[in-house]
Design a protein around this motif. Structure first.
Motif, PDB file in Angstrom:
ATOM      1  N   THR A  40       0.809  -1.149  -0.096  1.00 24.85           N
ATOM      2  CA  THR A  40       0.022  -0.072   0.039  1.00 24.85           C
ATOM      3  C   THR A  40       0.821   1.301   0.188  1.00 24.85           C
ATOM      4  O   THR A  40       0.523   2.401  -0.438  1.00 24.85           O
ATOM      5  CB  THR A  40      -1.076  -0.070   1.337  1.00 24.85           C
ATOM      6  N   HIS A  48      -4.549   6.925  -7.325  1.00 27.15           N
ATOM      7  CA  HIS A  48      -5.393   5.951  -6.317  1.00 27.15           C
ATOM      8  C   HIS A  48      -6.868   5.656  -7.221  1.00 27.15           C
ATOM      9  O   HIS A  48      -7.230   4.465  -6.978  1.00 27.15           O
ATOM     10  CB  HIS A  48      -5.926   7.164  -5.114  1.00 27.15           C
ATOM     11  N   GLN A  49      -7.144   6.392  -7.844  1.00 29.84           N
ATOM     12  CA  GLN A  49      -8.504   6.188  -8.961  1.00 29.84           C
ATOM     13  C   GLN A  49      -8.111   4.841  -9.591  1.00 29.84           C
ATOM     14  O   GLN A  49      -8.893   4.242 -10.041  1.00 29.84           O
ATOM     15  CB  GLN A  49      -8.844   7.481  -9.472  1.00 29.84           C
ATOM     16  N   SER A  52      -8.426   1.793  -7.578  1.00 22.62           N
ATOM     17  CA  SER A  52      -9.599   1.740  -7.141  1.00 22.62           C
ATOM     18  C   SER A  52     -10.393   1.070  -8.237  1.00 22.62           C
ATOM     19  O   SER A  52     -11.404   0.392  -8.025  1.00 22.62           O
ATOM     20  CB  SER A  52     -10.131   2.970  -6.638  1.00 22.62           C
ATOM     21  N   ARG A  84      -8.019  -2.116   6.862  1.00 23.59           N
ATOM     22  CA  ARG A  84      -7.486  -0.714   7.748  1.00 23.59           C
ATOM     23  C   ARG A  84      -6.614   0.036   6.695  1.00 23.59           C
ATOM     24  O   ARG A  84      -6.836   1.271   6.662  1.00 23.59           O
ATOM     25  CB  ARG A  84      -6.813  -1.197   8.829  1.00 23.59           C
ATOM     26  N   LYS A  87      -8.669   1.747   4.120  1.00 28.40           N
ATOM     27  CA  LYS A  87      -9.466   3.067   4.699  1.00 28.40           C
ATOM     28  C   LYS A  87      -8.256   4.092   4.971  1.00 28.40           C
ATOM     29  O   LYS A  87      -8.755   5.342   4.780  1.00 28.40           O
ATOM     30  CB  LYS A  87     -10.041   2.478   5.927  1.00 28.40           C
ATOM     31  N   SER A  88      -7.111   3.933   5.421  1.00 29.95           N
ATOM     32  CA  SER A  88      -6.402   4.918   5.663  1.00 29.95           C
ATOM     33  C   SER A  88      -6.027   5.777   4.472  1.00 29.95           C
ATOM     34  O   SER A  88      -5.569   6.898   4.730  1.00 29.95           O
ATOM     35  CB  SER A  88      -5.077   4.372   6.375  1.00 29.95           C
ATOM     36  N   TYR A  89      -5.889   5.200   3.304  1.00 24.52           N
ATOM     37  CA  TYR A  89      -5.332   5.837   2.179  1.00 24.52           C
ATOM     38  C   TYR A  89      -6.810   6.133   1.304  1.00 24.52           C
ATOM     39  O   TYR A  89      -6.561   6.578   0.180  1.00 24.52           O
ATOM     40  CB  TYR A  89      -4.645   4.841   0.843  1.00 24.52           C
ATOM     41  N   HIS A  90      -7.903   6.114   1.878  1.00 24.49           N
ATOM     42  CA  HIS A  90      -9.089   6.680   1.304  1.00 24.49           C
ATOM     43  C   HIS A  90      -9.380   5.939   0.041  1.00 24.49           C
ATOM     44  O   HIS A  90      -9.643   6.668  -0.931  1.00 24.49           O
ATOM     45  CB  HIS A  90      -9.174   8.320   1.393  1.00 24.49           C
ATOM     46  N   LEU A  91      -8.938   4.732  -0.150  1.00 23.01           N
ATOM     47  CA  LEU A  91      -9.274   4.310  -1.420  1.00 23.01           C
ATOM     48  C   LEU A  91     -10.582   3.231  -1.263  1.00 23.01           C
ATOM     49  O   LEU A  91     -10.805   2.363  -0.395  1.00 23.01           O
ATOM     50  CB  LEU A  91      -8.246   2.938  -1.437  1.00 23.01           C
ATOM     51  N   ALA A  92     -11.395   3.721  -2.245  1.00 19.27           N
ATOM     52  CA  ALA A  92     -12.870   2.873  -2.184  1.00 19.27           C
ATOM     53  C   ALA A  92     -12.600   1.454  -2.467  1.00 19.27           C
ATOM     54  O   ALA A  92     -11.852   1.184  -3.508  1.00 19.27           O
ATOM     55  CB  ALA A  92     -13.480   3.624  -3.311  1.00 19.27           C
ATOM     56  N   HIS A  93     -13.141   0.526  -1.669  1.00 21.72           N
ATOM     57  CA  HIS A  93     -12.986  -0.705  -2.081  1.00 21.72           C
ATOM     58  C   HIS A  93     -14.287  -1.731  -1.783  1.00 21.72           C
ATOM     59  O   HIS A  93     -14.341  -2.833  -1.432  1.00 21.72           O
ATOM     60  CB  HIS A  93     -11.704  -1.268  -1.097  1.00 21.72           C
TER      61      HIS A  93
END
Length: 317
Positions: A40, A48-49, A52, A84, A87-93
């Motif tokens: 990560t 990021h997108q 994602s 976790r 979520k910390s990288y604000h990556l939609a999953h």
């Protein structure tokens, strides 16, 4: 799947997963998730997108969601860490609150049925502390292990580090864990010399931040703080910037009965470097050093002259 170990980033791991989906089962899914999770940090360099939108990530998340109740303890723990980090990288999953709840319930059930070993439970405790702020189920298990002389040998120094880091991460009710943390420090003292310097400085900072001398029924600080200070002093000339910041921050919260020779040495060494070879220190270090030293008690914090010197250096950067 052997090519997983040479993959450079998340997308490469996901592509390997996509090419081997027919071979994935509950025994090797933990390996896939661990390799995605451990990369990560490459998201700093990636879009990021794009990650994602990677359809292999969506496939992997679908597999996880469909099999939460069927996977074993190591796989579920890897999923917990993976979740976790995403979520910390604000990556939609596409991992919903309901999915999260199912994951917690599955792990809680395994812990209560004693299907999880102490090291894995320490890991789960740490992740719970960050993700949900309530680690009651793993805490009760670990407390039972610590209290049992026949089992507490399984609480290795690394497991103890994870638990203490988890308690530090708790946003509320830290006092609930204080007596346990104190006893854990006593247990860890005999094995702390086996840890490396970074672990020593991190532990020193974390334990000091818990203020156990005020928060426990023992009403005294754990002796491990003195032991850690001695171990750090043995390597004081080779500390990294992060090590130095850990020690200084720890001192800002440590009991005043802890002697400050190490603190004074590090403070003076940093100030000498700033005056003679300032470029040997990173900008981030200088900023954090100034902030942490402002938290020290009177007589230890920086003088006006030192603050001016640091301010002039910051302006040059």
């Amino acid at each position: 799947l052997k090519s997983l170990f040479s993959a450079k980033d998340i997308e490469q791991v996901l592509n390997i997963y996509g090419a081997n989906k027919d071979k994935i089962n509950e025994k090797n899914i933990a390996l896939i998730i661990r390799n995605v999770s451990s990369r990560t940090h490459t998201l700093y360099k990636e879009n990021h997108q794009a990650v994602s939108r990677n359809y292999h990530l969506k496939d992997l998340m679908t597999y996880i969601k469909d099999n939460i109740e069927n996977l074993n303890e190591p796989a579920l723990t890897e999923i917990l860490t993976f979740h976790r980090k995403l979520k910390s990288y604000h990556l939609a999953h596409e991992f919903t609150h309901e999915d999260e709840k199912r994951l917690y319930e599955s792990l809680d059930s395994m812990i209560q049925e004693k299907k999880v070993n102490s090291k894995l439970c320490a890991h789960i405790f740490y992740e719970y502390a960050i993700l949900k702020g309530d680690a009651t189920v793993p805490f009760n298990f670990l407390k039972e292990v610590l209290n049992d002389p026949n089992q507490n040998t399984y609480l290795t120094p690394y497991a103890c580090i994870l638990i203490i880091k988890g308690i530090v991460q708790m946003k509320t009710e830290k006092r609930k864990y204080s007596d346990f943390a104190y006893r854990l420090c006593v247990h860890l003292e005999s094995g702390v010399a086996s840890l490396n310097t970074f672990q020593h400085t991190t532990l020193f900072n974390n334990i000091a931040s818990l203020h156990l001398q005020n928060a426990t029924s023992h009403k005294r600080p754990p002796q491990i703080l003195w032991k850690l200070k001695e171990l750090i002093e043995e390597n004081k000339q080779s500390l990294s910037e992060e090590d130095v910041l850990n020690v200084l921050e720890g001192y800002s919260q440590a009991p005043h009965t802890l002697d400050i020779k190490l603190l004074q040495y590090l403070k003076n060494s940093v100030l000498l470097t700033i005056s003679q070879k300032p470029l040997n220190l990173s900008l981030n270090f200088l900023m954090q050093f100034t902030t942490i030293m402002a938290e020290q008690r009177d007589g230890i914090n920086l003088s006006g002259e030192s603050l001016t010197m640091i301010g002039n250096e910051l302006e040059k950067r």
